[in-house]
Design a protein around this motif. Sequence first.
Motif, PDB file in Angstrom:
ATOM      1  N   SER A 223      31.159   3.062   2.929  1.00  0.00           N
ATOM      2  CA  SER A 223      30.861   3.540   4.277  1.00  0.00           C
ATOM      3  C   SER A 223      29.648   4.469   4.274  1.00  0.00           C
ATOM      4  O   SER A 223      29.205   4.923   5.316  1.00  0.00           O
ATOM      5  N   ARG A 224      29.107   4.758   3.111  1.00  0.00           N
ATOM      6  CA  ARG A 224      27.909   5.593   3.040  1.00  0.00           C
ATOM      7  C   ARG A 224      26.621   4.770   3.107  1.00  0.00           C
ATOM      8  O   ARG A 224      25.527   5.329   3.039  1.00  0.00           O
ATOM      9  N   ALA A 225      26.756   3.453   3.239  1.00  0.00           N
ATOM     10  CA  ALA A 225      25.605   2.548   3.104  1.00  0.00           C
ATOM     11  C   ALA A 225      24.407   2.911   3.977  1.00  0.00           C
ATOM     12  O   ALA A 225      23.266   2.717   3.578  1.00  0.00           O
ATOM     13  N   ALA A 226      24.658   3.448   5.163  1.00  0.00           N
ATOM     14  CA  ALA A 226      23.537   3.744   6.060  1.00  0.00           C
ATOM     15  C   ALA A 226      22.853   5.061   5.708  1.00  0.00           C
ATOM     16  O   ALA A 226      21.834   5.412   6.286  1.00  0.00           O
ATOM     17  N   ARG A 227      23.427   5.786   4.785  1.00  0.00           N
ATOM     18  CA  ARG A 227      22.852   7.067   4.370  1.00  0.00           C
ATOM     19  C   ARG A 227      22.111   6.872   3.037  1.00  0.00           C
ATOM     20  O   ARG A 227      22.196   5.819   2.432  1.00  0.00           O
ATOM     21  N   PRO A 228      21.375   7.882   2.584  1.00  0.00           N
ATOM     22  CA  PRO A 228      20.525   7.651   1.416  1.00  0.00           C
ATOM     23  C   PRO A 228      21.279   7.389   0.108  1.00  0.00           C
ATOM     24  O   PRO A 228      22.370   7.903  -0.101  1.00  0.00           O
ATOM     25  N   PHE A 229      20.651   6.567  -0.718  1.00  0.00           N
ATOM     26  CA  PHE A 229      21.048   6.403  -2.117  1.00  0.00           C
ATOM     27  C   PHE A 229      19.885   6.970  -2.921  1.00  0.00           C
ATOM     28  O   PHE A 229      18.791   6.417  -2.900  1.00  0.00           O
ATOM     29  N   LEU A 230      20.094   8.087  -3.578  1.00  0.00           N
ATOM     30  CA  LEU A 230      18.996   8.702  -4.325  1.00  0.00           C
ATOM     31  C   LEU A 230      19.375   8.761  -5.788  1.00  0.00           C
ATOM     32  O   LEU A 230      20.518   9.042  -6.129  1.00  0.00           O
ATOM     33  N   ASN A 231      18.413   8.459  -6.668  1.00  0.00           N
ATOM     34  CA  ASN A 231      18.779   8.537  -8.073  1.00  0.00           C
ATOM     35  C   ASN A 231      17.789   9.359  -8.864  1.00  0.00           C
ATOM     36  O   ASN A 231      16.640   9.534  -8.487  1.00  0.00           O
ATOM     37  N   ILE A 232      18.306   9.900  -9.957  1.00  0.00           N
ATOM     38  CA  ILE A 232      17.461  10.688 -10.836  1.00  0.00           C
ATOM     39  C   ILE A 232      17.903  10.430 -12.264  1.00  0.00           C
ATOM     40  O   ILE A 232      19.095  10.267 -12.535  1.00  0.00           O
ATOM     41  N   THR A 233      16.923  10.337 -13.158  1.00  0.00           N
ATOM     42  CA  THR A 233      17.217  10.107 -14.565  1.00  0.00           C
ATOM     43  C   THR A 233      17.210  11.450 -15.281  1.00  0.00           C
ATOM     44  O   THR A 233      16.172  12.093 -15.380  1.00  0.00           O
ATOM     45  N   CYS A 234      18.396  11.851 -15.725  1.00  0.00           N
ATOM     46  CA  CYS A 234      18.543  13.217 -16.255  1.00  0.00           C
ATOM     47  C   CYS A 234      17.663  13.474 -17.475  1.00  0.00           C
ATOM     48  O   CYS A 234      17.270  14.602 -17.733  1.00  0.00           O
ATOM     49  N   SER A 235      17.334  12.421 -18.228  1.00  0.00           N
ATOM     50  CA  SER A 235      16.553  12.639 -19.450  1.00  0.00           C
ATOM     51  C   SER A 235      15.061  12.731 -19.153  1.00  0.00           C
ATOM     52  O   SER A 235      14.276  13.086 -20.013  1.00  0.00           O
ATOM     53  N   ALA A 236      14.658  12.404 -17.906  1.00  0.00           N
ATOM     54  CA  ALA A 236      13.225  12.293 -17.620  1.00  0.00           C
ATOM     55  C   ALA A 236      12.565  13.641 -17.356  1.00  0.00           C
ATOM     56  O   ALA A 236      11.352  13.754 -17.396  1.00  0.00           O
ATOM     57  N   LEU A 237      13.363  14.660 -17.083  1.00  0.00           N
ATOM     58  CA  LEU A 237      12.791  15.945 -16.701  1.00  0.00           C
ATOM     59  C   LEU A 237      13.337  17.068 -17.571  1.00  0.00           C
ATOM     60  O   LEU A 237      14.484  17.025 -17.990  1.00  0.00           O
ATOM     61  N   PRO A 238      12.503  18.091 -17.815  1.00  0.00           N
ATOM     62  CA  PRO A 238      13.034  19.268 -18.502  1.00  0.00           C
ATOM     63  C   PRO A 238      14.057  19.976 -17.622  1.00  0.00           C
ATOM     64  O   PRO A 238      14.049  19.813 -16.395  1.00  0.00           O
TER      65      PRO A 238
END
Length: 455
Positions: free
Chosen positions: A188-203
């Motif tokens: 039911s969250r489909a109309a709201r954002p899906f945001l991702n981040i790769t934890c290893s990519a940043l200090p």
Amino acid sequence: MRRVLVVDDEELIRWSLAERLRADGHEIAEAGTAAAALEQADTGVDLVLLDYKLPDDDGISVLKKLRELDPDVLVIMLTAHKQVELVVEAMKAGAFDYATKPFDLDDVSLRVTRALETTRLRRELRTLRESLSRPYSLGSIIGESEPMQRVKGLVRKVATSPGSTVLITGESGTGKDLVAKVIHYSSSRAARPFLNITCSALPETLLESELFGHERGAFTDARQQKRGLLEQADDGTVFLDEIGEMTPALQAKLLRFLEEKTFRRVGGSADVRVDVRVVAATNRNLEDHVRQQKFRDDLYYRLNVLRLELPPLRVRENDVALLAQYFIESFAKEFKRSVQGLSHAAEVGLKAYGWPGNVREMRNLVERAVLLSESETLEPADFESLHTAHIHTTGTTSGFELPAEGVNLEDVERSLVTQALERASGNQTRAATLLGLHRDQIRYRIEKFGLGKKV
Ligand SMILES: Nc1ncnc2c1ncn2[C@@H]1O[C@H](COP(=O)(O)OP(=O)(O)OP(=O)(O)O)[C@@H](O)[C@H]1O
Ligand SMILES: [Mg+2]
């Protein structure tokens, strides 16, 4: 909470508008110049109240730049009395509404509420439209093998409980990203954002401020307050990829968020509350990380409640042909090729292969084969990298020459497995290496040919 940017060079006007809108429950950002306004808008705002007369630029030009920055952002122009031509010009340039000075604060408040509602609807509609055209339904997870059926059953259940945190594990290329998106877009969250981040990519410090946001002045570069991913994804999903690489301090902060649904921006003292589902993924063995005290056990237990384990491709031989066919069809369509399927020999070859790169590797091999093939059926020769991979691991495959009268492949296979086991004195792992197979694959063959008892 919606963020409203008030742009006016007169401090008193800014102050009175900000006071009123804050009382209405909005978050307020302020700017006294065009340059400051654009800088603020860059950090994400929902609505701008824009004075026509600014010291460094005129309102129409700022309006245009704001809308270039974010076509969804709505602008209410603030004009002095009787500037009819200006109002017309502003509306033509894309202003949503206008208010004239001196302000009736109730009137401004009403216009702001109306504009924010419009922004919300527009954004929702756009994400909804995008999600409809996006291929992230449950059906986009290909695989009928028993472990994949189990996975799909779980995904279906998880999608209907939009609050629960999910942990996805599996080797690289097994479909963790895909499954995370399917979970979001079929919930039911489909109309709201899906945001991702790769934890290893940043200090650590950067990851923390990306995730939780920061207050103005929280560190040297923090000239503005910034909303983090968790706030931007309110009512949506945040996908934390490679969670195993998160540092202990951040793990603690994440755990607190998962348990209390609140967090603090970096440098902030107020608790921010959002409604976000967290989906985490890793291709590491988290249990090992816990044992080595690299990963907090309390966070591990919290994440492990709902766990989706994606099996490697080599243990789901039945899905190999299905996936190959799926990728053949989609690439044939994309590249306008007439390729329709695999020859029997190609299918056997693909099934015997160990797929260290899992489905991603399969996708890449098929893409290349479809692009280069001239015929309707893909032959083993079309999977060139598959051969080099084999030659690489098994030595000189070219030494085997098919006799004129042909062979019984099963017999040849059985004989090779037997020889390998003998040469390795029954050590399955060593025998597997001799054949360029993984241990599961040789086990499967030992069972298939009933060789187990002999060794
Ligand atoms: N079951 C499946 N059905 C269809 N496509 C799949 C499936 N599994 C994986 N894929 C496709 O394979 C590719 C790799 O998958 P994905 O990126 O989800 O892997 P991953 O597990 O996140 O890998 P990594 O650990 O390297 O990030 C993608 O193009 C994905 O769409
Ligand atoms: Mg991934």
